[in-house]
Design an enzyme around this catalytic site. Structure first.
Site, PDB file in Angstrom:
ATOM      1  N   SER A   1       0.824  -1.209   0.000  1.00 12.05           N
ATOM      2  CA  SER A   1       0.000   0.000   0.000  1.00 12.05           C
ATOM      3  C   SER A   1       0.859   1.261   0.000  1.00 12.05           C
ATOM      4  O   SER A   1       1.859   1.345   0.717  1.00 12.05           O
ATOM      5  CB  SER A   1      -0.865  -0.028   1.262  1.00 12.05           C
TER       6      SER A   1
ATOM      7  N   ALA B   1       6.470  10.854   4.793  1.00 11.42           N
ATOM      8  CA  ALA B   1       5.503  11.418   5.739  1.00 11.42           C
ATOM      9  C   ALA B   1       4.275  11.853   4.957  1.00 11.42           C
ATOM     10  O   ALA B   1       3.808  12.979   5.087  1.00 11.42           O
ATOM     11  CB  ALA B   1       6.131  12.598   6.478  1.00 11.42           C
TER      12      ALA B   1
ATOM     13  N   GLY C   1       1.158  10.749   5.082  1.00 13.36           N
ATOM     14  CA  GLY C   1       0.055  11.037   5.999  1.00 13.36           C
ATOM     15  C   GLY C   1      -1.314  10.725   5.426  1.00 13.36           C
ATOM     16  O   GLY C   1      -2.268  11.483   5.620  1.00 13.36           O
TER      17      GLY C   1
ATOM     18  N   CYS D   1       0.076   3.229  10.830  1.00 12.00           N
ATOM     19  CA  CYS D   1       0.631   4.362  10.105  1.00 12.00           C
ATOM     20  C   CYS D   1       1.318   5.304  11.084  1.00 12.00           C
ATOM     21  O   CYS D   1       0.685   5.837  11.998  1.00 12.00           O
ATOM     22  CB  CYS D   1      -0.447   5.132   9.359  1.00 12.00           C
TER      23      CYS D   1
ATOM     24  N   GLY E   1       9.025  -5.401   3.747  1.00 16.09           N
ATOM     25  CA  GLY E   1      10.050  -4.578   4.396  1.00 16.09           C
ATOM     26  C   GLY E   1      11.346  -4.715   3.624  1.00 16.09           C
ATOM     27  O   GLY E   1      12.152  -5.585   3.899  1.00 16.09           O
TER      28      GLY E   1
END
Lengths: 304, 259, 304, 259
Positions: C21, C70, C72, C130, C243
């Site tokens: 994602s 970042a 968000g 998140c 990862g």
């Protein structure tokens, strides 16, 4: 030349650059490459009450921009250190700090007491975060109560500068830092290694004898910086930052994030003279930016 | 022995065959090479190799005092050594040098020492053979490889002493592994071995059965190269010791191998 | 050609390679580079109940062998997704899975209900990890009770395959995995990004508008592998590993550590065709090593 | 517009001065260049650069159809671009190409459009200027730099249209920044600007005061280059949009700059 002196819990360092435990031996291994007296401090390898053989080979695996190790606190015990190693290093003109590990609180206390009796060792770094042995302290370092209990016990017997090395393998490192501060730690150092793992896909085997090990090197720097930043907002005691520092610029980033001093670890393997380059680079930076003292940039990160 | 961090200039990069290159290097500042002993190694920073974070330890293959050149025999094993093997001449390569200990001399000169090498393990034997010869010994070599084409630097070895060959496919010398070679019918003053671990274990066992002292050169995975990180340890009769500092040369009596 | 099919909580995947994602858009951004129907699945970007503008620029910083972001959770909200995006992607011949985020449990539930009504979406990935928004779920993902409460609530309204994406920023990820398994999660995916930080030393400023952000890329692979290994020993539901996977070899390492499938994230930025190379590479590996099915290597790491 | 992942061969690497190089590249397989529009960019994988993890976005400077070459103007800013600038000719370089949108044509041809570039920001203006000329417009250029030596590709620009110069030190053209140049006394059909953000903001403000439409080329830090990661967003009247996909060319009316 800027003023590079910093103070860590009563300990005056000639500059903020120290070497990380387990990456610089007892210092003498690097005497061919640099003038050891230029260092702010040398943190010698993890020392335990009794001798330890460490983990079986293989103990190391290279990873992207980093490495895993599973040394497991191999050392000859604190008495051997005091009798045979201490005499060889005590006259190096820098602060020699001993990293202390243990399997239980009594071990930590007994080891700290012996180190306290060595006049040329002005500080210990309490390792409550070794990920590589079942009883290497990480059990203490991953809970506030565990961390507090070790620090409380050692604080009673150790009157000199007490630094506590924190584990990054936790949900909230700032809480742990606050807990050890409350028990009288003079400083916290962070981060120890991140717990990781590497596999040989062809042979379908773990690359470390212990399967998991501690990750260090440039790859961990973003995590280390973030944790220093978080801890700097949680405690008043000075912070020693480490984790992937490989250049003066990296060191300055840790200072800006709130560390009063730094340790250089894995980078010593890549450039055995990196420490003095970092010291010189910090000096250059301060001069170039018009700072009189390195303390002027501690925590000086601008955010809005 | 003083250790240095030195830049070298690559003066020659010679492909020995698909998998091996011979690198010749000279100090970039033109200064004389620092003293280096047979069996020692260098720790190389591989330039511009994104997947190589740590230095790569490589045995000293030869020191050419006349030309002020250090020789390294490199097997293209992983990313780091492949990068190294692809470096063009005149590249600058940083090394920490020299590292580790050295071989022991045989007790007597009238019986020959045997230097046994397999694959890229022949590397340290050239410099050691030359040194033995210089000191009045008469070294012989037993070199093993899969096939004739995998034998490295034969002419160089032949210039120093008698060379015995064993190849797996019998394409050169005797067919079979080094420990099956007929040269073992002779007696030797000392056995030195470097190569894959199973081969060294077999040689050590052979040496033991002949009651001949034996030294091997180990190449455990290492990080610092100077005895600081304790990663490259070998289990010995004295406990875990660093191959980079107490080794890479070990008398097999010190080791805990099953021989 | 080996059998690459795997099953994740009732969902049959044609192979174990999905996209992570936030790194692959809605898939269509990569249609010029690869045949999307070759993928095991596409996990589309984090979707919330209401539209979100995300964090201010700058949102990205490169780090050694990795990057911080970042973003968000910028997205146009689940209703926009259902009306405008879903019709464009529903016919791609692979599983489209929606990553669902929320600020509170009611948001997660309402979003999951709307996604449940879309017939071509066979699964959701619940993002309780998140690190980039104050209420992006990481508060849920860092405690067993928080994680359990979200999963319990969503499980009631969501009958299809429920995957829960775990945060690595915890002391004990295996405990959290067990907690969500107990509440009926069909699968766990891990790891989300490690919380990190980057600084511009010259300008003495954070490189991200939010100061801290999420670290991803090759640098985190050792930590991710270790967590997959730990979780594989704690839960029975299938694990989706991610990862830093950048090659078939990396993907195989995750399978060996115990993942039944993998996600490729940051590597899509470096090689937009990496996913199909990984699929082909896994197939090659299985053939070369004589395995008939990819399931034969799941958890097949030899340790002793 | 179809995007490709392509290997290119570096056919020329020309140092323009200390800080800039001009790279010319052709598809490694000899195939014709894919269609590319002015204002678009490529995303380059820098080979053998240990400190460069992500691709580097670089504006398309020119497309030489005759020689099947793509031109890139590269400023040595960080590790990635320094490595790129040091690549020897015949190196193979992988790129994702072409990315992003393009410029808009002016509404009228009898008034000249003005293309304003600062520093390496001149890069996209060459290809755009050539295209405007080809379509029957008469583009003029206003190029700014610190000093005469920092002006890039002047001959190339002069071959397309009138070139106005502003240098900070007055060593060439008019002294001062681009927005102080006397050329602003004229009217233009459209203003296009690329360069440091403060310069683009100043130009946008100038264009606004002259009620002339203005497009700028942004270079926000990006990761994916294809609109997937949402890292390179610019705040617009439509909210956050990706510079890599909705841009890099924006009409300044879309932006939320204080002008």
């Amino acid at each position: 030349m800027a003023n590079l002196r910093v103070e860590i819990g009563g300990l005056q360092l000639k500059n903020p650059v120290m070497t990380a435990s387990g990456t610089f031996g007892y210092g003498i291994e690097f005497a061919d490459f640099i003038d050891l007296s230029r260092l702010g401090g040398i943190i010698v390898k993890g020392t335990t009450l009794e001798a330890r053989e460490g983990n079986p080979y293989p103990r190391m695996a290279e990873t992207p921009s980093g490495m895993l190790n599973a040394v497991g606190l191999q050392n000859k015990g604190v008495r051997y250190f005091a009798e045979h190693i201490y005499p060889k290093i005590k006259d190096i003109d820098t602060h020699i700090i001993v990293n202390v590990s243990g399997a239980c609180i009594d071990d930590y206390v007994a080891t700290a007491e012996i180190i306290a009796s060595l006049p040329a060792i002005p500080a210990i770094e309490l390792n409550i975060s070794c990920p590589n042995v079942k009883q290497g302290g990480m059990a203490f370092g991953t809970s506030c109560s565990g961390a507090a209990s070790v620090v409380k016990a050692v604080r009673k017997v150790y009157p000199k500068t007490l630094i506590v090395k924190l584990s990054p393998n936790v949900t909230n490192i700032a809480e742990i830092a606050s807990a050890v501060e409350a028990e009288g730690a003079d400083s916290v150092s962070l981060i120890n290694t991140l717990m990781g793992m590497a596999i040989d896909a062809e042979r379908r085997r773990a690359l470390l004898s212990t399967v998991t090990g501690g990750l260090s090197g440039a790859c961990v720097k973003p995590v280390a910086l973030r944790m220093v930043w978080q801890v700097a907002h949680a405690v008043k005691i000075p912070i020693i930052g480490l984790g992937g520092i490989s250049s003066a610029e990296d060191a300055i980033e840790f200072l800006l994030a709130g560390a009063s001093a730094v340790q250089i670890g894995t980078a010593n393997f890549i450039d055995p003279a990196i420490t003095v380059k970092v010291i010189d680079g910090i000096d250059d930076y301060l001069t170039r930016h018009g700072f009189a003292s390195v303390t002027d940039i501690v925590g000086a990160l601008e955010t809005n | 022995m003083k250790k240095y961090i030195l830049d070298f200039t690559l003066t020659e990069n010679k492909a020995l065959h698909d998998a091996y290159v011979l690198l010749k290097l000279t100090p970039a500042d033109g200064a004389p090479l620092p003293p280096m002993l047979p069996g020692q190694f260098v720790n190389i920073l591989v330039p511009d190799s994104p997947k190589t974070y740590l230095r790569r330890p490589i045995s000293i293959h030869n020191v050419d005092m006349e030309r002020n050149e250090l020789w390294l025999l490199v097997r293209k094993a992983g990313e780091g050594t492949k990068h190294l093997a692809a470096m063009p001449t005149s590249s600058i390569i940083n090394m920490v040098v020299p590292l580790g200990n050295t071989f022991s001399y045989p007790a007597q000169k009238h019986v020959a020492p045997l230097l046994v090498g397999g694959g890229v393990g022949v590397a340290p034997l050239l410099y050691w053979g030359k040194e033995l010869l210089r000191q009045g010994y008469a070294p012989q070599f037993l070199l093993g490889a899969r096939s004739k084409k995998d034998l490295l630097q034969l002419e160089e070895f032949a210039a120093i002493g008698k060379v015995h060959i064993a190849t797996d496919d019998g394409s050169f010398g005797e067919k079979g592994v080094v420990t099956q070679h007929s040269v073992w019918n002779d007696d030797f003053s000392f056995i030195y071995a470097c190569g894959p671990k199973p081969m060294m274990v077999a040689v050590a066992s052979k040496a033991k059965s002949k009651q001949t002292p034996c030294e091997v050169s180990l190449e455990n995975t290492m990080a610092c190269g100077v005895g600081a990180c304790l990663c490259c340890v070998e289990k010995t009769t004295q406990g875990h010791v660093c191959v980079c500092k107490e080794g890479p040369i070990f008398n097999t009596e010190q080791l805990t191998w099953q021989i």
